[in-house]
Design an enzyme around this catalytic site. Structure first.
Site, PDB file in Angstrom:
ATOM      1  N   GLU A  69       0.817  -1.220   0.000  1.00 31.57           N
ATOM      2  CA  GLU A  69       0.000   0.000   0.000  1.00 31.57           C
ATOM      3  C   GLU A  69       0.840   1.255   0.000  1.00 31.57           C
ATOM      4  O   GLU A  69       1.724   1.432   0.844  1.00 31.57           O
ATOM      5  CB  GLU A  69      -0.914  -0.015   1.239  1.00 31.57           C
ATOM      6  CG  GLU A  69      -1.953   1.108   1.241  1.00 31.57           C
ATOM      7  CD  GLU A  69      -2.882   1.042   2.451  1.00 31.57           C
ATOM      8  OE1 GLU A  69      -2.833   0.058   3.210  1.00 31.57           O
ATOM      9  OE2 GLU A  69      -3.654   2.001   2.632  1.00 31.57           O
ATOM     10  N   ASP A 122       4.573 -14.763  11.291  1.00 30.75           N
ATOM     11  CA  ASP A 122       3.218 -15.160  10.900  1.00 30.75           C
ATOM     12  C   ASP A 122       2.243 -14.038  11.245  1.00 30.75           C
ATOM     13  O   ASP A 122       1.884 -13.837  12.400  1.00 30.75           O
ATOM     14  CB  ASP A 122       2.875 -16.449  11.667  1.00 30.75           C
ATOM     15  CG  ASP A 122       1.509 -17.002  11.325  1.00 30.75           C
ATOM     16  OD1 ASP A 122       0.626 -16.226  10.925  1.00 30.75           O
ATOM     17  OD2 ASP A 122       1.328 -18.224  11.483  1.00 30.75           O
ATOM     18  N   HIS A 126      -3.321  11.280  -0.197  1.00 31.96           N
ATOM     19  CA  HIS A 126      -3.493   9.970  -0.809  1.00 31.96           C
ATOM     20  C   HIS A 126      -3.864  10.079  -2.276  1.00 31.96           C
ATOM     21  O   HIS A 126      -3.465   9.261  -3.096  1.00 31.96           O
ATOM     22  CB  HIS A 126      -4.565   9.175  -0.048  1.00 31.96           C
ATOM     23  CG  HIS A 126      -4.343   7.716  -0.117  1.00 31.96           C
ATOM     24  ND1 HIS A 126      -5.349   6.805  -0.257  1.00 31.96           N
ATOM     25  CD2 HIS A 126      -3.205   6.998  -0.088  1.00 31.96           C
ATOM     26  CE1 HIS A 126      -4.859   5.598  -0.310  1.00 31.96           C
ATOM     27  NE2 HIS A 126      -3.553   5.684  -0.195  1.00 31.96           N
ATOM     28  N   LYS A 129      -6.945  -0.907  11.838  1.00 36.73           N
ATOM     29  CA  LYS A 129      -6.326  -1.242  10.551  1.00 36.73           C
ATOM     30  C   LYS A 129      -5.133  -0.311  10.301  1.00 36.73           C
ATOM     31  O   LYS A 129      -4.102  -0.734   9.795  1.00 36.73           O
ATOM     32  CB  LYS A 129      -7.362  -1.120   9.431  1.00 36.73           C
ATOM     33  CG  LYS A 129      -6.931  -1.698   8.090  1.00 36.73           C
ATOM     34  CD  LYS A 129      -6.133  -0.751   7.239  1.00 36.73           C
ATOM     35  CE  LYS A 129      -5.929  -1.287   5.854  1.00 36.73           C
ATOM     36  NZ  LYS A 129      -5.028  -0.514   5.012  1.00 36.73           N
TER      37      LYS A 129
END
Lengths: 470, 470
Positions: B86, B288, B386, B272
Site C-alpha cells: 500500500e 506469521d 493519498h 487497521k
C-alpha cells in the site's frame, strides 16, 4: 478457462516439477506464453514498480506462491493462488477442498454489496440528536445525489451511493453522531472512492446540521458488504483410516465450534486457521489483507464476545455442515491489483472473477483451511503431520542439502527427537556436503531439494491429509 | 551496528536512487557485501526454497520492501524493513516516527513473556469442576516438569513452562474445562514447541482426571505475551502550517480515540491503521501475520465490545501521549525467519533484535502509522495526500511512463478530477509513448519512472507529511 470438463486436470499436481506444474496450469486456465514466462520468472516484480508502489523502496520481499486445488464453488472449479510463508496450509486446504468437492462443493452468496463511509458529527447536544436525524433523513435524496455526482462513472457501471443512515452516540464521553453512507463500489475495493465521497458530503452535512465535522473516512468494518459460504461434507471422507465411519470425527468438529464460541482463547486460534486460507488469496491478488483482517475479526465479536467465524454442525443425515459469513472488502481493479504483474496472473489463474466471486473464493478456501485444521486437531493432533514439515525445515536450517534433508528429517521423526540440536547433530554425523545456514543466502542454490514428500499424504490422499498448522 | 551517532545518516533517504539507498543502509547497519548483493537482487528467493516452504509451489509473489526511518525506541535508532503493497504507509509511518523521535522517542516494555497452550477436558460433570481443578493444581509441579522435559534445551536457554492454569466452562452447551500451560519460548514464536508440549501433557492430564481430551494446541490469543509501547509528541510538531500551535490537532486526535472506543465501525478502521505499521514488519522478518492479527484483534475486544488498540490523550503540559498494549507472537528463529534470505537481511537491518525487542519495534511502527493516519484525518483529510499517490497509480495504469506519470497525475489533482477515465483521456491527449496496461507484464520495464514526488512532503517534512491511508 475453468470448466468442469477439466476438473481433474490438476490431480497429482504436487508430484510435478515446476515446468510441468506450469504446463498443467496453462491448460487448466488457458494461460498464454507470456503468462507462463512471467510465472516462471524468479524476478517477477521490477524494482521500478516497487519504487512506485511504496516509498523508501530498497527491493522486494517474496512470499512463496502455490496453488490450492479442488476448490469447487457454485458449480465452478478453481485452482486458487496462495501467497503464504507457512508450510502445510496449501496442502491442507487443497485436501479439505477435495472432501468438500466430493460432497457437492461450496455454495456461496452475496449477502450485502456496499461499503460504508463514515462522517462524524460533533458538538451536538444529546437532546438534539433526534432533530439532526430528521434533518439528515429528510435530505437523504439530495445527499445521495451529491455522493453519486462525485463518481458519475460508478453509477453508469451499476454502482453508487444507496443509503444514508444516522447513528447517534448520546452516551459517549462527548456525545456525537455518525452519518453512514452505503456505496456499491462495484469491482473496486473502494477505499479511495468512499473516502472522496465522505469528504465531499461533509460540508453539506455541516451546513445542514450546524455540527462540527470530525472524521470522514470509510469503515473497514464492512458489515454491509457481507458474503456467506456453505459446504457439506460426507463424514466417511473424514474417517481415520481403518477406524469408524467418520461420524465421531464430524461430531468432534462440531464440538470444536462450541469450544471456539465459548472461549476467545480458542476462537482466535480457530479464526487464525480460517484466515490462513483467506489472506494468501488477498495477497496473491493484490488486495489489502489488513483491511479484511480488521473487518473480519471485528465481525467475530459482533455478539459482544470474540467467537468463531465459522459454524460446523450436523444435518439429519449425519453430514457435516459448514458455514462462514463475513465482511469482505475486495477489488479486482484499482490499487496494485491492476499494476502488480503477478496479481494480474493470479486473476488469470482464477478465470478473471468479479470482486464478489473473489470474495466467495477466499471465504471458501478459508473454510477449507479451517476444516483441515479441525480434523487434524480432533484426530491425530496438529503435530503429527506438522512435525514432518518442521523437521525438514530444521534439517535445511542445519545445513542439509538435497536428499539429506529428507534423511535427516525422517530420522528425527522416527526417533521422536525433532529439534535444531538434533538436526545439527545428524547433519554432522552424515558428514554431508552441507553449508553453514548462518547466512540465509548460503542456502541451497546449486542442488534442488526434493519437494516435501509429506505432500503425497497431504495433497492427494484424503485419508492421511490431516496436516494443518493453525 | 545501529547507534545514535548515526542517527541522521538516513535523512533524505527518499531522495536517493536504489544503489545510493543501499549504500547508506550498508553504513547505517554495518551490512557486508553479500548482504548488499542480495538486497540488490530482483530475485532474492530461489524457487527451490519456495518449493520447500509451501506445497504446490509455482513461483513467488513479491511485495515491495521499503524502509521506515526515524524509529527511536528505548534510546536506540532503527530503520525498519516494511514488506507492504500500500502506498503512503511507509512515508506516513516514517514521518510520524520523526515527530515522536523529536519528542523523545518510543519507550517499550515487555508486560508478559509466555505463550499459552490449551488442553481441553470434556465429559466433565459441571459439579466436578472444582475437584478437577484441585487435581490439576496439586500436580502442577509434576506437570510442569513433564512439559519441560519435552524441550530440555529451552530450559537451558532460560525459557520453559512456567505455570498451569485451570479454566472451567460450566455454562457451555456441553460443560468443559481447559488447562492452560504458560511457556516462555524465548526467541521462537513457539507454535510447534507449545503444540508438542500440549500433546505430551494430554495423556497425563487424562490419566489424572478421567476426562476425555479434546483439542490440544497453542492459543493465538497470546494474553500472557504482552508488550506495551508509549510515546509522547510535542503538539507543535503536529500543527498545520501557519495555523495554531498544534493543541487543536492534538485534542482532535484524542477525540478520535473516543470515537474508536465508542463505535466498532470506527475501531476496525482505526486498528487497521495500526496494523498497517505492524504486519509489514512481521512479513519482512518471516513472521506469521495471521497469528498476530488474530491475537491483536481479539485483544481489541477484551472489554466486551470491539474498541481501539491505541490510546491517545493529553498530559498536563498539553503534549500528546500515545500508548498501545497488545499480545505479540514473534520469533527471530524458526519458521521461515531463519530460512528466508530476505528475512535474515531484515533482521540484519534491524541490528539482530531479540524477539521481545522486535515485538516492541513492530508496535512502535504500528503506533506511528496510527498517529499519521489520525493527524491526516483531523486536519486536511485522508484524501489530500493519498489522492496524489492514487493519481500516479491511475496514470501508470492508463499507460503513462516516465515523467508522463507525474504530469498526468498532477493534472488530475489540479483539476480535482482523479479517475481512471480522466487518466486515460490525458494519456491519449499527451499522445505519450504509452503501453497498454491491460497486461500487467507490459508495465514499465525500459524506462524508470521517478519515485513519488509526493514523498518529499511525506517523508521529510513534518508540516506536510499527513499522508496515510487507513
Amino acid at each position: 478457462m475453468n470448466n468442469n470438463s477439466k476438473t481433474n486436470s490438476l490431480s497429482g499436481f504436487y508430484k510435478l516439477n515446476r515446468a510441468d506444474r506450469l504446463e498443467r496450469l496453462r491448460h487448466f486456465c488457458g494461460l498464454d506464453d507470456s503468462s507462463i514466462k512471467l510465472l516462471s520468472s524468479d524476478s517477477p516484480l521490477k524494482f521500478e514498480l516497487s519504487n512506485l508502489f511504496v516509498e523508501n523502496a530498497i527491493g522486494q520481499f517474496s512470499l512463496p506462491l502455490g496453488l490450492v486445488t479442488n476448490v469447487h464453488l457454485n458449480s465452478k472449479e478453481y485452482c486458487v493462488p496462495f501467497a503464504v510463508e507457512e508450510s502445510s496450509v496449501i496442502a491442507a486446504s487443497s485436501n479439505a477442498a477435495k472432501w468438500i468437492k466430493a460432497s457437492g462443493g461450496f455454495s456461496g452468496m452475496v449477502a450485502g454489496n456496499e461499503m460504508i463511509g463514515q462522517i462524524q458529527l460533533l458538538d451536538l447536544v444529546a437532546g438534539s440528536m433526534e432533530d439532526v436525524r430528521q434533518i439528515i433523513l429528510n435530505e437523504k435524496t439530495r445527499l445521495l445525489k451529491i455522493a453519486n455526482d462525485v463518481h458519475p462513472r460508478l453509477t453508469q457501471r451499476g454502482g453508487g451511493a444507496r443509503d444514508i443512515v444516522f447513528r447517534p452516540f448520546p452516551n459517549a464521553a462527548t456525545p456525537f453522531a455518525v452519518v453512514h453512507v452505503h456505496i456499491d463500489t462495484c469491482e473496486a475495493m473502494g477505499a479511495n472512492l468512499v473516502n472522496t465521497v465522505c469528504e465531499e458530503l461533509a460540508p453539506h452535512i455541516q451546513a445542514l446540521t450546524g455540527a462540527r465535522i470530525g472524521l470522514k473516512i470509510l469503515s473497514n468494518y464492512a458489515t454491509e458488504r457481507l458474503f456467506k459460504v456453505q459446504c457439506k461434507v460426507d463424514p466417511k471422507l473424514l474417517a481415520e483410516r481403518g477406524q469408524d465411519n467418520g461420524a465421531e470425527v464430524a461430531a468432534k468438529i462440531c464440538e470444536a465450534t462450541d469450544f471456539a464460541n465459548s472461549d476467545p482463547h480458542r476462537a482466535a486460534t480457530h479464526n487464525k486457521g480460517v484466515m490462513n486460507g483467506v489472506d494468501p488469496v488477498l495477497i496473491a491478488t493484490g488486495n489489502d489483507w489488513r483491511a479484511n483482517e480488521a473487518g473480519i475479526h471485528a465481525y467475530a465479536c459482533k455478539q459482544g464476545s470474540y467467537g468463531s467465524l465459522s459454524a460446523w454442525q450436523m444435518d439429519e443425515d449425519g453430514w457435516l455442515i459448514g458455514e462462514i459469513e463475513a465482511p469482505m472488502q475486495i477489488g479486482t481493479v484499482g490499487g496494485i491489483t491492476r499494476l502488480h504483474p503477478m496479481a494480474q496472473k493470479s486473476l488469470d489463474i482464477l478465470g478473471r472473477p468479479s470482486s464478489n466471486e473473489l470474495a466467495q473464493i477466499a471465504l471458501s478456501t478459508g473454510l477449507a483451511s479451517n476444516l483441515a485444521a479441525l480434523r487434524a486437531l480432533v484426530t491425530t493432533g496438529i503435530q503429527a503431520g506438522h512435525m514432518k514439515l518442521h523437521a525438514k525445515n530444521l534439517a535445511l536450517s542445519a545445513g542439509a542439502l538435497g536428499h539429506h534433508i529428507e534423511e535427516v528429517a525422517s530420522e528425527m521423526v522416527r526417533n521422536n527427537k525433532v529439534s535444531q540440536t538434533e538436526a545439527e547433530r545428524l547433519v554432522k554425523t552424515l558428514n554431508c556436503s552441507c553449508l553453514s545456514a548462518e547466512n540465509g543466502e548460503d542456502l541451497p542454490s546449486t542442488e534442488t531439494p526434493k519437494p516435501h514428500s509429506a505432500q503425497k499424504n497431504i495433497a492427494n490422499d484424503g485419508d492421511d491429509g490431516h496436516i494443518q498448522s493453525q
